[in-house]
Design an enzyme around this catalytic site. Sequence first.
Site, PDB file in Angstrom:
ATOM      1  N   ARG A  47       0.703  -1.130  -0.107  1.00  0.00           N
ATOM      2  CA  ARG A  47      -0.065   0.077  -0.087  1.00  0.00           C
ATOM      3  C   ARG A  47       0.917   1.299  -0.064  1.00  0.00           C
ATOM      4  NH1 ARG A  47       2.518   1.842   3.880  1.00  0.00           N
ATOM      5  NH2 ARG A  47       1.071   3.480   3.815  1.00  0.00           N
ATOM      6  N   GLY A  48       0.178   2.378  -0.145  1.00  0.00           N
ATOM      7  CA  GLY A  48       1.057   3.623  -0.081  1.00  0.00           C
ATOM      8  C   GLY A  48       1.119   3.982  -1.681  1.00  0.00           C
ATOM      9  N   ALA A  49       0.785   5.286  -2.139  1.00  0.00           N
ATOM     10  CA  ALA A  49       0.487   5.528  -3.423  1.00  0.00           C
ATOM     11  C   ALA A  49       1.827   5.158  -4.181  1.00  0.00           C
ATOM     12  CB  ALA A  49       0.429   7.068  -3.692  1.00  0.00           C
ATOM     13  N   GLN A 213      -1.849   2.254   9.883  1.00  0.00           N
ATOM     14  CA  GLN A 213      -0.471   2.170   9.272  1.00  0.00           C
ATOM     15  C   GLN A 213       0.603   2.890   9.931  1.00  0.00           C
ATOM     16  OE1 GLN A 213      -3.581   2.681   8.041  1.00  0.00           O
ATOM     17  NE2 GLN A 213      -3.581   2.345   5.685  1.00  0.00           N
ATOM     18  N   ASP A 254      -1.992  10.953  -1.767  1.00  0.00           N
ATOM     19  CA  ASP A 254      -2.443   9.636  -2.545  1.00  0.00           C
ATOM     20  C   ASP A 254      -3.024  10.433  -3.946  1.00  0.00           C
ATOM     21  OD1 ASP A 254      -3.145   8.331  -0.084  1.00  0.00           O
ATOM     22  OD2 ASP A 254      -2.596   6.737  -1.472  1.00  0.00           O
TER      23      ASP A 254
HETATM   24  O1  MRU Z   1      -4.492   3.221   2.172  1.00  0.00           O
HETATM   25  P1  MRU Z   1      -2.990   3.305   2.137  1.00  0.00           P
HETATM   26  O2  MRU Z   1      -2.144   2.785   3.131  1.00  0.00           O
HETATM   27  O3  MRU Z   1      -2.644   2.999   0.565  1.00  0.00           O
HETATM   28  O4  MRU Z   1      -2.764   4.763   2.186  1.00  0.00           O
HETATM   29  C1  MRU Z   1      -1.770   5.286   2.131  1.00  0.00           C
HETATM   30  C2  MRU Z   1      -1.653   6.797   2.227  1.00  0.00           C
HETATM   31  O5  MRU Z   1      -2.522   7.497   2.576  1.00  0.00           O
HETATM   32  C3  MRU Z   1      -0.255   7.366   2.483  1.00  0.00           C
HETATM   33  O6  MRU Z   1       0.013   8.527   3.140  1.00  0.00           O
HETATM   34  C4  MRU Z   1       0.212   7.920   0.858  1.00  0.00           C
HETATM   35  O7  MRU Z   1      -0.175   7.000  -0.099  1.00  0.00           O
HETATM   36  C5  MRU Z   1       1.438   8.660   0.601  1.00  0.00           C
HETATM   37  S1  MRU Z   1       2.323   7.266   0.728  1.00  0.00           S
HETATM   38  C6  MRU Z   1       4.021   7.886   0.453  1.00  0.00           C
END
Ligand code: MRU
Length: 363
Positions: A47-49, A213, A254
């Site tokens: 996960r994470g963009a 997270q 994201d």
């Molecule tokens: O649902 P997730 O864990 O994918 O959400 C991730 C986030 O909101 C992060 O803050 C975002 O992707 C930035 S990651 C460098």
Amino acid sequence: MAFYTLRLRDDDVVEMLDQRKLPLEIIYVELKTYKDVYGAIKDMLVRGAPAIGVSAAFGLYLGAKSLLDLPEVNNYETFKKKFFDIAGFMFSARPTAVNLGWAVDRIKKLVGKEGKAGEKGREEDGSGSGLKDIVDLIRAESLKIYDEDIEINKKMGHYGAALLKDGFNVLTHCNAGALATAGYGTALGVIRAAVSQNKKISVISDETRPFLQGARLTTWELMEDGISVTLIADNSAGLLMRKGKIDAVIVGADRIASNGDVANKIGTYQVAVLAKENNIPFYVAAPLSTIDINLESGDEIPIEERDINEVVTVFGKRIAPENAKALNYAFDVTPNRYVSAIITEKGILYPDYKKSIADAFDK
Ligand code: MRU
């Protein structure tokens, strides 16, 4: 750093650290098909963009390679059609992080008629060698996306570290670290860079319900690196700000609209409002691939809704009455007026974001 988030091995297996299991178990999972990668993104094993974008690129490579085994795929047009179907499928894994669509589009462009791989495809003579060349180009591009992501994060770290003074207590929400990227991190990359300049930085990590997270990932990742981190329940940020215990907030994103509105993990908006109320700078660290230049404002950003089981249970144990109604929005949008600066690989952007974002894309 003793761990890695994901990698494409020489034997064409995608290996990922299973983030659902952290920090209690450190398990790397082997993904052998594009469907495996799709499932890993959807189920938030990764996960994470930016990490989602890199994963999608690796998944598309596995998908492209699998097409070579299909007897009916013996010319460029059939390959392209089937590959674009796989790309559409990968794109649908999660809706909010724009890096997913960005990576998919980048590889589609490569395979399309105007792309380098498209050129190779037109050289296909029925022997399959032209299609094999396309697949090799997709592999190389996916690895390039991976390498670039780490390089970009280090650049953001370099620019952003200037905003964090020695002795700062910095609040972060969710995980925008090495675990959310190919490595180093966006928001946590800025913190890493400041620490590497020998600044004493203490991180306050929101736990980030419901997927935790902050508690499970940010706290673990920073402790692994020996960076000072203190975990708080999400509802503690206001109190700490009023007590003067937070000097800056830094988060990832994201998707960012062209006017600087920021979609990030649910709960980010309330942190930003609290920061403004308490005169604390609220920084967002994100690569340009997270900016959706086609969107006028954050109102147009699709917000993912996830299974309510993530809210009514914790580690499989029910915490709400049977049949309780619940909502599980995964992201919210922070209007640009709460954002003090956006740290990118092209430098630090300040309001007016419509202008500074457009300029960053022109640079
Ligand atoms: O649902 P997730 O864990 O994918 O959400 C991730 C986030 O909101 C992060 O803050 C975002 O992707 C930035 S990651 C460098």
